[in-house]
Scaffold this motif. Structure first.
Motif, mmCIF file in Angstrom:
data_model
loop_
_atom_site.group_PDB
_atom_site.id
_atom_site.type_symbol
_atom_site.label_atom_id
_atom_site.label_comp_id
_atom_site.label_asym_id
_atom_site.label_seq_id
_atom_site.Cartn_x
_atom_site.Cartn_y
_atom_site.Cartn_z
ATOM 1 N N ASP A 257 0.851 -1.175 0.000
ATOM 2 C CA ASP A 257 0.000 0.000 0.000
ATOM 3 C C ASP A 257 0.893 1.234 0.000
ATOM 4 O OD1 ASP A 257 -2.339 1.465 0.123
ATOM 5 O OD2 ASP A 257 -2.451 1.387 2.313
ATOM 6 N N ILE A 258 0.702 2.113 -0.968
ATOM 7 C CA ILE A 258 1.460 3.356 -1.015
ATOM 8 C C ILE A 258 0.510 4.488 -0.651
ATOM 9 C CG2 ILE A 258 2.795 4.951 -2.421
ATOM 10 C CD1 ILE A 258 3.663 2.614 -4.140
ATOM 11 N N VAL A 259 0.838 5.177 0.432
ATOM 12 C CA VAL A 259 -0.002 6.263 0.921
ATOM 13 C C VAL A 259 0.674 7.590 0.606
ATOM 14 C CG1 VAL A 259 -1.055 7.299 2.961
ATOM 15 C CG2 VAL A 259 -0.869 4.805 2.787
ATOM 16 N N PHE A 260 0.000 8.395 -0.202
ATOM 17 C CA PHE A 260 0.477 9.735 -0.516
ATOM 18 C C PHE A 260 -0.729 10.644 -0.550
ATOM 19 C CE2 PHE A 260 1.558 12.941 -3.895
ATOM 20 C CZ PHE A 260 2.393 13.704 -3.097
ATOM 21 N N SER A 261 -0.825 11.511 0.428
ATOM 22 C CA SER A 261 -1.966 12.421 0.480
ATOM 23 C C SER A 261 -1.485 13.830 0.804
ATOM 24 C CB SER A 261 -3.003 11.943 1.497
ATOM 25 O OG SER A 261 -2.397 11.449 2.657
ATOM 26 N N PRO A 262 -1.083 14.533 -0.247
ATOM 27 C CA PRO A 262 -0.623 15.913 -0.038
ATOM 28 C C PRO A 262 -1.774 16.801 0.415
ATOM 29 C CG PRO A 262 -0.820 15.423 -2.365
ATOM 30 C CD PRO A 262 -1.083 14.145 -1.632
ATOM 31 N N GLU A 263 -1.433 17.945 0.968
ATOM 32 C CA GLU A 263 -2.462 18.890 1.397
ATOM 33 C C GLU A 263 -3.366 19.237 0.230
ATOM 34 O OE1 GLU A 263 -0.895 22.408 3.169
ATOM 35 O OE2 GLU A 263 0.378 21.280 4.543
ATOM 36 N N GLU A 264 -4.640 19.288 0.518
ATOM 37 C CA GLU A 264 -5.607 19.647 -0.512
ATOM 38 C C GLU A 264 -5.335 21.074 -1.005
ATOM 39 O OE1 GLU A 264 -10.314 19.649 -0.582
ATOM 40 O OE2 GLU A 264 -9.486 18.007 0.619
ATOM 41 N N ASN A 265 -5.512 21.306 -2.264
ATOM 42 C CA ASN A 265 -5.328 22.617 -2.898
ATOM 43 C C ASN A 265 -3.884 23.111 -2.888
ATOM 44 O OD1 ASN A 265 -8.131 22.755 -3.364
ATOM 45 N ND2 ASN A 265 -8.450 23.614 -1.335
ATOM 46 N N ASN A 266 -2.932 22.243 -2.621
ATOM 47 C CA ASN A 266 -1.528 22.642 -2.692
ATOM 48 C C ASN A 266 -0.827 21.717 -3.673
ATOM 49 O OD1 ASN A 266 1.083 23.513 -2.378
ATOM 50 N ND2 ASN A 266 1.023 23.491 -0.144
ATOM 51 N N LEU A 267 -0.435 22.249 -4.805
ATOM 52 C CA LEU A 267 0.231 21.440 -5.831
ATOM 53 C C LEU A 267 1.733 21.373 -5.617
ATOM 54 C CD1 LEU A 267 -1.684 22.649 -9.011
ATOM 55 C CD2 LEU A 267 -2.018 20.538 -7.717
ATOM 56 N N TYR A 268 2.244 22.184 -4.674
ATOM 57 C CA TYR A 268 3.676 22.231 -4.400
ATOM 58 C C TYR A 268 4.449 22.518 -5.698
ATOM 59 C CZ TYR A 268 2.078 19.941 -0.128
ATOM 60 O OH TYR A 268 1.422 19.640 1.021
ATOM 61 N N ASN A 269 4.190 23.651 -6.300
ATOM 62 C CA ASN A 269 4.861 24.021 -7.544
ATOM 63 C C ASN A 269 6.327 24.329 -7.283
ATOM 64 O OD1 ASN A 269 2.677 23.748 -9.310
ATOM 65 N ND2 ASN A 269 1.870 25.721 -8.671
ATOM 66 N N ILE A 270 7.172 23.748 -8.111
ATOM 67 C CA ILE A 270 8.616 23.957 -7.991
ATOM 68 C C ILE A 270 9.211 24.176 -9.382
ATOM 69 C CG2 ILE A 270 8.801 22.540 -5.911
ATOM 70 C CD1 ILE A 270 10.080 20.349 -7.672
ATOM 71 N N SER A 271 10.454 24.629 -9.406
ATOM 72 C CA SER A 271 11.212 24.746 -10.652
ATOM 73 C C SER A 271 12.426 23.842 -10.529
ATOM 74 C CB SER A 271 11.657 26.188 -10.880
ATOM 75 O OG SER A 271 10.549 27.005 -11.139
ATOM 76 N N SER A 272 12.493 22.880 -11.434
ATOM 77 C CA SER A 272 13.592 21.915 -11.413
ATOM 78 C C SER A 272 13.589 21.156 -12.736
ATOM 79 C CB SER A 272 13.405 20.946 -10.234
ATOM 80 O OG SER A 272 14.499 20.059 -10.155
ATOM 81 N N ASP A 273 14.496 20.191 -12.855
ATOM 82 C CA ASP A 273 14.498 19.317 -14.026
ATOM 83 C C ASP A 273 13.506 18.187 -13.744
ATOM 84 O OD1 ASP A 273 15.110 17.182 -15.878
ATOM 85 O OD2 ASP A 273 16.942 18.286 -16.363
ATOM 86 N N LYS A 274 12.349 18.280 -14.344
ATOM 87 C CA LYS A 274 11.249 17.350 -14.067
ATOM 88 C C LYS A 274 11.628 15.905 -14.389
ATOM 89 C CE LYS A 274 6.339 16.706 -15.069
ATOM 90 N NZ LYS A 274 5.186 17.232 -15.801
ATOM 91 N N SER A 275 12.282 15.699 -15.500
ATOM 92 C CA SER A 275 12.654 14.349 -15.929
ATOM 93 C C SER A 275 13.612 13.686 -14.935
ATOM 94 C CB SER A 275 13.290 14.415 -17.312
ATOM 95 O OG SER A 275 13.750 13.154 -17.706
ATOM 96 N N LEU A 276 14.621 14.427 -14.505
ATOM 97 C CA LEU A 276 15.578 13.858 -13.547
ATOM 98 C C LEU A 276 14.935 13.601 -12.195
ATOM 99 C CD1 LEU A 276 18.853 15.840 -14.309
ATOM 100 C CD2 LEU A 276 18.318 13.474 -14.880
ATOM 101 N N LEU A 277 14.095 14.518 -11.750
ATOM 102 C CA LEU A 277 13.419 14.334 -10.472
ATOM 103 C C LEU A 277 12.459 13.150 -10.529
ATOM 104 C CD1 LEU A 277 13.670 15.671 -7.769
ATOM 105 C CD2 LEU A 277 11.812 17.207 -8.391
ATOM 106 N N TYR A 278 11.794 12.974 -11.670
ATOM 107 C CA TYR A 278 10.920 11.814 -11.854
ATOM 108 C C TYR A 278 11.726 10.523 -11.697
ATOM 109 C CZ TYR A 278 8.130 8.259 -14.167
ATOM 110 O OH TYR A 278 7.465 7.099 -14.441
ATOM 111 N N GLN A 279 12.901 10.471 -12.309
ATOM 112 C CA GLN A 279 13.748 9.279 -12.206
ATOM 113 C C GLN A 279 14.153 8.999 -10.768
ATOM 114 O OE1 GLN A 279 17.050 9.760 -14.878
ATOM 115 N NE2 GLN A 279 15.819 9.379 -16.693
#
Length: 120
Positions: free
Chosen positions: A63-85
């Protein structure tokens, strides 16, 4: 026969993923690539990583539990592809090396406009 083909297919996907990661590391070490910095939602990226990783390790009942705060997308600036990896690698390792019926908890903690991701 069908099970063998599925096993070969999964193994090929894992190998391709590993090759992609090695190529990314190699290009970073040679500094031939510049980071592709863009603005995106950290929350959505983690969701995407969870979904894609679960597809690779679908036979593990965790079971993977991930429940970020509602209405908060946590916008960041970074290399999306590398962070995804990075997230895909950490989550797949957590799934692969944990016991059956495990529970993996992912949290985003905000401290002074800096986001910390915790994976337990």
């Amino acid at each position: 026969m069908k099970e063998s083909i599925e096993l070969i297919n999964k193994s090929a996907k894992k190998t391709l993923n590993l090759i992609d990661q090695l190529l990314s590391i190699s290009s970073l070490e040679s500094k031939s690539d510049v980071l592709a910095v863009e603005e995106f939602s950290l929350s959505e990226l983690i969701d995407e990583s969870i979904i894609d990783t679960k597809k690779l390790i679908e036979n593990k009942p965790c079971d993977i539990v991930f429940s970020p705060e509602e209405n908060n997308l946590y916008n960041i600036s970074s290399d999306k592809s590398l962070l995804y990896q990075v997230f895909e690698n950490i989550i797949s390792n957590a799934l692969y090396y944990s016991k059956e019926d495990c529970k993996i908890i992912i949290k985003i903690i905000e401290k002074d406009n800096i986001y910390e991701v915790s994976i337990e």
